[in-house]
Design an enzyme around this catalytic site. Structure first.
Site, PDB file in Angstrom:
ATOM      1  N   ASP A 102      -3.768  32.004  18.509  1.00 35.31           N
ATOM      2  CA  ASP A 102      -3.644  32.446  17.110  1.00 35.31           C
ATOM      3  C   ASP A 102      -3.651  33.977  17.103  1.00 35.31           C
ATOM      4  OD1 ASP A 102      -4.007  33.118  14.445  1.00 35.31           O
ATOM      5  OD2 ASP A 102      -5.993  32.239  14.257  1.00 35.31           O
ATOM      6  N   GLU A 145     -13.364  27.626   4.043  1.00 36.12           N
ATOM      7  CA  GLU A 145     -12.282  26.641   4.102  1.00 36.12           C
ATOM      8  C   GLU A 145     -12.731  25.265   3.654  1.00 36.12           C
ATOM      9  OE1 GLU A 145     -10.463  27.020   7.993  1.00 36.12           O
ATOM     10  OE2 GLU A 145      -9.719  29.026   7.495  1.00 36.12           O
ATOM     11  N   SER A 192     -10.581  36.494   9.748  1.00 40.75           N
ATOM     12  CA  SER A 192     -10.659  36.826  11.180  1.00 40.75           C
ATOM     13  C   SER A 192      -9.230  37.077  11.646  1.00 40.75           C
ATOM     14  CB  SER A 192     -11.284  35.668  11.955  1.00 40.75           C
ATOM     15  OG  SER A 192     -10.458  34.522  11.908  1.00 40.75           O
ATOM     16  N   HIS A 205      -2.853  27.407   7.433  1.00 37.04           N
ATOM     17  CA  HIS A 205      -3.277  28.168   6.254  1.00 37.04           C
ATOM     18  C   HIS A 205      -4.017  29.435   6.685  1.00 37.04           C
ATOM     19  CE1 HIS A 205      -7.630  26.408   6.297  1.00 37.04           C
ATOM     20  NE2 HIS A 205      -7.163  26.637   7.508  1.00 37.04           N
ATOM     21  N   ARG A 206      -4.544  30.206   5.729  1.00 39.73           N
ATOM     22  CA  ARG A 206      -5.492  31.277   5.992  1.00 39.73           C
ATOM     23  C   ARG A 206      -6.811  30.921   5.315  1.00 39.73           C
ATOM     24  NH1 ARG A 206      -3.294  35.687   8.922  1.00 39.73           N
ATOM     25  NH2 ARG A 206      -5.478  35.696   9.525  1.00 39.73           N
ATOM     26  N   SER A 207      -7.863  31.642   5.673  1.00 41.34           N
ATOM     27  CA  SER A 207      -9.152  31.328   5.039  1.00 41.34           C
ATOM     28  C   SER A 207      -9.144  31.695   3.556  1.00 41.34           C
ATOM     29  CB  SER A 207     -10.297  32.019   5.777  1.00 41.34           C
ATOM     30  OG  SER A 207     -10.007  33.383   5.993  1.00 41.34           O
ATOM     31  N   GLN A 223     -15.837  29.382  14.880  1.00 41.82           N
ATOM     32  CA  GLN A 223     -15.432  29.506  13.472  1.00 41.82           C
ATOM     33  C   GLN A 223     -15.110  28.158  12.807  1.00 41.82           C
ATOM     34  OE1 GLN A 223     -12.641  32.827  12.190  1.00 41.82           O
ATOM     35  NE2 GLN A 223     -11.269  31.086  12.025  1.00 41.82           N
ATOM     36  N   GLU A 224     -14.472  27.264  13.552  1.00 41.49           N
ATOM     37  CA  GLU A 224     -14.015  26.018  12.933  1.00 41.49           C
ATOM     38  C   GLU A 224     -14.220  24.828  13.860  1.00 41.49           C
ATOM     39  OE1 GLU A 224      -9.896  26.701  11.748  1.00 41.49           O
ATOM     40  OE2 GLU A 224     -10.417  28.755  11.209  1.00 41.49           O
ATOM     41  N   HIS A 236     -16.288  32.782   8.586  1.00 37.98           N
ATOM     42  CA  HIS A 236     -16.072  31.988   7.373  1.00 37.98           C
ATOM     43  C   HIS A 236     -17.360  31.429   6.784  1.00 37.98           C
ATOM     44  CE1 HIS A 236     -11.715  31.084   8.910  1.00 37.98           C
ATOM     45  NE2 HIS A 236     -11.886  32.337   8.542  1.00 37.98           N
ATOM     46  N   LYS A 287      -3.023  22.652  10.083  1.00 33.31           N
ATOM     47  CA  LYS A 287      -4.427  23.025   9.931  1.00 33.31           C
ATOM     48  C   LYS A 287      -4.552  23.622   8.541  1.00 33.31           C
ATOM     49  CE  LYS A 287      -6.565  26.885  11.719  1.00 33.31           C
ATOM     50  NZ  LYS A 287      -7.477  27.684  12.547  1.00 33.31           N
ATOM     51  N   GLU A 330      -8.575  26.483  20.029  1.00 34.82           N
ATOM     52  CA  GLU A 330      -7.796  27.628  19.544  1.00 34.82           C
ATOM     53  C   GLU A 330      -8.592  28.908  19.764  1.00 34.82           C
ATOM     54  OE1 GLU A 330      -6.689  27.171  15.407  1.00 34.82           O
ATOM     55  OE2 GLU A 330      -6.663  29.334  15.117  1.00 34.82           O
ATOM     56  N   LYS A 353       1.288  31.183  11.267  1.00 35.88           N
ATOM     57  CA  LYS A 353       0.872  31.615   9.932  1.00 35.88           C
ATOM     58  C   LYS A 353       1.920  32.599   9.427  1.00 35.88           C
ATOM     59  CE  LYS A 353      -4.124  31.769  11.001  1.00 35.88           C
ATOM     60  NZ  LYS A 353      -5.130  32.662  11.633  1.00 35.88           N
ATOM     61  N   ASP A 397     -11.654  25.930  16.671  1.00 40.58           N
ATOM     62  CA  ASP A 397     -11.105  27.285  16.642  1.00 40.58           C
ATOM     63  C   ASP A 397     -12.288  28.210  16.859  1.00 40.58           C
ATOM     64  OD1 ASP A 397      -9.977  29.721  16.329  1.00 40.58           O
ATOM     65  OD2 ASP A 397      -9.364  29.467  14.236  1.00 40.58           O
TER      66      ASP A 397
HETATM   67  C1  2PG Z   1      -7.805  31.094  11.746  1.00 44.49           C
HETATM   68  C2  2PG Z   1      -7.693  31.241  10.261  1.00 44.49           C
HETATM   69  C3  2PG Z   1      -7.400  30.000   9.483  1.00 44.49           C
HETATM   70  P1  2PG Z   1      -8.339  33.389   9.011  1.00 44.49           P
HETATM   71  O1  2PG Z   1      -8.487  31.873  12.418  1.00 44.49           O
HETATM   72  O2  2PG Z   1      -7.137  30.246  12.329  1.00 44.49           O
HETATM   73  O3  2PG Z   1      -8.270  28.948   9.717  1.00 44.49           O
HETATM   74  O4  2PG Z   1      -8.716  31.998   9.710  1.00 44.49           O
HETATM   75  O5  2PG Z   1      -7.358  33.076   7.946  1.00 44.49           O
HETATM   76  O6  2PG Z   1      -9.635  33.929   8.487  1.00 44.49           O
HETATM   77  O7  2PG Z   1      -7.736  34.259  10.078  1.00 44.49           O
HETATM   78 MG    MG Z   2      -7.678  30.900  14.322  1.00 47.52          MG
END
Ligand code: 2PG
Ligand code: MG
Length: 440
Positions: free
Chosen positions: A323, A208, A47, A376-378, A170-171, A162, A399, A294, A348, A252
């Site tokens: 983000d 994740e 994303s 991190h990234r997914s 998403q999270e 994810h 995270k 987030e 990131k 998130d």
């Molecule tokens: C986010 C990230 C990491 P993605 O949105 O914060 O959790 O997801 O790496 O897919 O952008």
């Molecule tokens: Mg995010």
């Protein structure tokens, strides 16, 4: 210790989703004949913010178009121009790569090519100085006392891009605010993760490592969110922790993913406007111990972001994290700060493409009273670089997914090494951020 063109080589490797990614390897011999090897991998998002630096992919049919042979080749071009630079010249090296690329979003060489070199250079410098990576990064960041272990935001329930479960957020993360140290945070987090696994009957895991519950087909979008949050609270309590006091919740939403024509779609039938979305978060905060949101609004919805920030920041003490909104980009972040959007930034490195620019964003955040969450990234790899980055910069929060699956756990284990081995050896007393970043 100077770089030579032969010292820097990139290779195609694979990430946690089985997709190609770039690894750069630096090999050098110092004056005493000591061999130095440093590898760095780049992660990849699902994303993504629309203004992230470009991840260069080959296109075509091979590897579903995701090959990185062009980016790997571009590292050879980079290696030529870096000849003669000293490995400790991080800023000059990063600037040289930015100039060589010549585009605003690193689209000629690829941010994946550039970042892999940038991170490998830092690691080579740490190896050269024979210090742990966080210690060297702290030097770059001008942090004399890098002893703050961040509070983890562990992603225990996956939705959005994810997972494939119709949960739009998403999270759903647990925040280990009540632990005494990182070691205890891991105990608490893994216990809750285990309990949750037993409590969720039908589930796979998402990208994740968090659970991806399967809901009743009749459950609407709102119910899916409520059920998931209730499951988290239940797992916290069944593990003998107090929800809110020992362990809080962070979201998130990755809201850009379910935003269309000015409305937020919780499912195909239910949509909310920006004000409705703020009200929805208010409801969730009332019902559950949520302390951080987030990407609660879509990246293009500036009025929504303003409303969200104004609604929760201040007396309410809710952390509002940007983000997709800021994409770890100093210029974009600067504009966001000026407009008063959010009160925290997600960091990131691959959103911007160099270590120096990443450090700059962290400095800006601290200077303007924004919280920092290193992320991190997914799509991840075995590279624990971000763990070192978080400690080096006193970030306060990390995270990095569920405490499961090695591409996530490798980061957590690295923090444990830093807390239990490296800091004591450097005669620094580890300090755990815990509740510190949250004014609640
Ligand atoms: C986010 C990230 C990491 P993605 O949105 O914060 O959790 O997801 O790496 O897919 O952008
Ligand atoms: Mg995010």
């Amino acid at each position: 210790m100077r770089l030579t063109p032969e010292a820097i080589t990139a290779y195609q490797r694979f990430d946690s989703r089985g997709r190609p990614t770039v690894m750069t390897r630096i090999e050098l011999t110092d004056n005493n004949g000591r061999r130095i090897t440093a590898n760095a991998f780049v992660p990849s998002g699902a994303s993504k913010g629309s203004r992230e630096a470009l991840e260069l992919r080959d296109g075509g049919r091979t590897y579903h178009g995701l090959g990185v042979s062009k980016a790997v080749k571009n590292v050879s071009e980079i290696a030529q121009v870096l000849a003669g630079f000293t490995v400790t010249d991080q800023e000059a090296i990063d600037q040289r790569m930015i100039d060589l690329d010549g585009t605003e979003n690193k689209s000629r060489l690829g941010a994946n090519a550039i970042l892999s070199v940038s991170l490998a250079v830092a690691r080579a410098a740490a190896e050269y100085q024979q210090v742990p990576l966080f210690n060297y990064l702290a030097e770059l960041y001008h942090e004399p006392n890098p002893n703050l272990l961040p509070t983890p935001l562990m992603n225990l329930i996956n939705g959005g891009a994810h997972a494939d479960n119709g949960l739009v957020l998403q999270e759903l993360m647990i925040v280990l605010v009540g632990a005494a140290n990182f070691t205890e945070a891991m105990k608490m987090g893994t216990e809750v993760y285990g309990t949750l696994g037993k409590a969720i009957k039908a589930s796979g895991v998402g990208d994740e490592g968090g659970y991806s519950p399967i809901f009743q087909p009749s459950a609407n979008g709102r119910e899916r969110i409520y059920n998931s949050l209730a499951l988290l609270v239940k797992a916290i309590e069944l593990s003998d922790y107090k929800a809110g006091k020992d362990i809080a919740i962070a979201l998130d939403s990755a809201a850009s993913e379910f935003y269309q024509d000015g409305r937020y779609y919780l499912d195909s039938k239910t949509s909310l406007d920006s004000a409705g979305m703020v009200e929805f978060y208010r409801e969730l905060i009332r019902e559950f111990p949520v302390i951080s949101i987030e990407d609660g609004m879509a990246e293009g919805d500036e009025a929504g972001w303003k409303a969200l920030t104004n609604g929760f920041v201040g007396g309410r003490g809710i952390q509002i994290v940007g983000d997709d909104l800021f994409v770890t980009n100093p210029l974009i972040f600067q504009r966001g700060i000026e407009r008063g959007l959010a009160n925290a930034v997600l960091v990131k490195p691959n959103q911007i493409g160099t270590l120096s620019e990443t450090l700059k964003v962290i400095r800006m955040a601290k200077a303007h009273g924004y919280n920092v969450v290193i992320s991190h990234r997914s799509g991840e790899t075995e590279d624990p670089f971000i763990a070192h980055l978080a400690v080096a910069t006193d970030a306060g929060q990390i995270k990095t997914g569920a405490p499961a699956r090695s591409e996530r756990v490798v980061k957590y284990n690295e923090f444990l090494d830093i807390e239990q081995i490296h800091l004591p050896r450097l005669e620094l007393t580890p300090y755990y951020a815990g509740r510190l970043p949250f004014k609640v």
